[in-house]
Design an enzyme around this catalytic site. Structure first.
Site, PDB file in Angstrom:
ATOM      1  NE  ARG A   1      -2.582   1.414   3.611  1.00  0.00           N
ATOM      2  CZ  ARG A   1      -3.343   1.305   4.694  1.00  0.00           C
ATOM      3  NH1 ARG A   1      -4.513   0.682   4.609  1.00  0.00           N
ATOM      4  NH2 ARG A   1      -2.934   1.745   5.852  1.00  0.00           N
TER       5      ARG A   1
ATOM      6  CB  SER B   1     -11.820  -1.956   2.685  1.00  0.00           C
ATOM      7  OG  SER B   1     -10.525  -2.459   2.888  1.00  0.00           O
TER       8      SER B   1
ATOM      9  CE  LYS C   1      -7.178   2.786   5.202  1.00  0.00           C
ATOM     10  NZ  LYS C   1      -8.443   2.594   4.490  1.00  0.00           N
TER      11      LYS C   1
END
Length: 214
Positions: free
Chosen positions: A39, A108, A137
């Site tokens: 990611r 997700s 996040k």
């Protein structure tokens, strides 16, 4: 045939990696991790492709499944095993048209409505979270807790992956609530000894029993 995922799913988040993604992936592969995702939301398309291609060539020949976050086009070009989509990314069927039938598409979800919608698509697995408070996040969704895992478990026979704030101490409770696997980021990437922490996860997850039926 129902997809069976490894119980430990490590996300190599570029913002938290203390070493190169390739070096970290090699460490974790040596520890026994069999499923990893890359990611990097800040990388250019070229950079994302270069790193993803490098990781795919490093991991896949060793039998380790490799997933690219967000970008099915990059996943295809890199030769990855699949792509993982967020709620703001392409819809699962759009990603499927790029990925083909033999690659994985994961999604997700953050509430029961999103889960129902994702489970009704051709997605191979559905992630749920954040289960606990997370710092990985910048703008995390509201914490959903173990209760959402329990609620969604009977809605699909697809693998359910729990994500968000999971630690070594809470991982077993997530499996017991009905999840097939746990996705871990900071508790492994930021550990003083990543290899040891990954092995600890594999050990405790190997002993955990799911109490919810599919």
């Amino acid at each position: 045939m129902r997809l069976v995922l490894p119980r430990l799913y490590v996300i190599l988040d570029a913002t938290l990696l203390p070493i190169s993604a390739q070096d970290c992936a090699q460490e974790l592969a040596g520890a026994g991790v069999r499923l990893m995702q890359y990611r990097n939301k800040n990388a250019s398309a070229r950079e994302l492709l270069q790193t993803s291609r490098s990781l795919a060539s490093l991991l896949i020949p060793s039998g380790i499944s490799f997933i690219v976050n967000d970008r099915p086009d990059v996943a295809v070009l890199a030769g990855a095993n699949g792509v993982h989509l967020g709620q703001e990314d392409l819809a699962p069927e759009q990603a499927r048209s790029l990925m083909g039938a033999n690659k994985w598409v994961g999604v997700s979800t953050h509430n029961i409505e999103q889960f129902r919608e994702a489970a009704a698509t051709s997605a191979d697995y559905v992630a749920v979270g954040p289960i606990f408070s997370t710092t990985s996040k910048a703008n995390p969704d509201p914490v959903v807790g173990l209760e959402l895992i329990r609620r969604v478990r009977d809605l699909t026979d697809k693998p359910v992956v729990a994500i968000g704030g999971i630690t070594l101490e809470t991982a077993v409770s997530v499996i017991e609530a009905g999840a097939d696997g746990v996705s871990v980021i900071s508790d492994i990437l930021c550990a003083p000894d990543r290899v040891r922490r990954a092995r600890q996860y594999l050990e405790v997850l190997g002993r955990a029993n799911r109490t919810a039926s599919v």
